[in-house]
Design a protein around this motif. Structure first.
Motif, mmCIF file in Angstrom:
data_model
loop_
_atom_site.group_PDB
_atom_site.id
_atom_site.type_symbol
_atom_site.label_atom_id
_atom_site.label_comp_id
_atom_site.label_asym_id
_atom_site.label_seq_id
_atom_site.Cartn_x
_atom_site.Cartn_y
_atom_site.Cartn_z
ATOM 1 N N LEU A 10 0.826 -1.199 0.000
ATOM 2 C CA LEU A 10 0.000 0.000 0.000
ATOM 3 C C LEU A 10 0.866 1.258 0.000
ATOM 4 N N LYS A 11 1.924 1.264 0.792
ATOM 5 C CA LYS A 11 2.839 2.412 0.804
ATOM 6 C C LYS A 11 3.449 2.636 -0.573
ATOM 7 N N HIS A 12 3.789 1.559 -1.249
ATOM 8 C CA HIS A 12 4.368 1.668 -2.597
ATOM 9 C C HIS A 12 3.368 2.318 -3.556
ATOM 10 N N ILE A 13 2.101 1.944 -3.435
ATOM 11 C CA ILE A 13 1.062 2.549 -4.273
ATOM 12 C C ILE A 13 0.919 4.030 -3.940
ATOM 13 N N VAL A 14 0.813 4.349 -2.658
ATOM 14 C CA VAL A 14 0.601 5.721 -2.217
ATOM 15 C C VAL A 14 1.771 6.621 -2.617
#
Length: 85
Positions: A10-14
């Motif tokens: 999720l952090k990578h997406i954000v």
């Protein structure tokens, strides 16, 4: 996939949608997407679409409305994945 892996994905997406004045180091479980991470509504929609693709889930409007923080997003991802199982 464990919670830490989901959080990292999720952090990578954000990270892609963070404005220049916000770094990935500013992202934590309690980060609010719009007020703390300064992600605009158009980019929030893109994040939702990327989350759907990455985690192979479908998010409804009420899911998106409840996705205020990173922790909220992870809870919704968990819920949707458990519904599929």
């Amino acid at each position: 996939m464990d919670e830490k892996e989901k959080y990292e994905k999720l952090k990578h997406i954000v990270k892609i949608y963070l404005p220049d004045d916000v770094s990935i180091g500013d992202v934590n479980l309690n980060s609010n997407f719009t007020t703390e991470l300064n992600i605009n509504s158009a980019n929030l929609v893109d994040i939702v679409l990327d989350v759907e693709d990455e985690f192979d889930i479908r998010l409804e409007n009420e899911d998106m409305d409840g996705m205020q923080t990173v922790k909220d997003a992870l809870a919704i991802i968990d819920k949707k994945q458990n519904e599929k199982a």
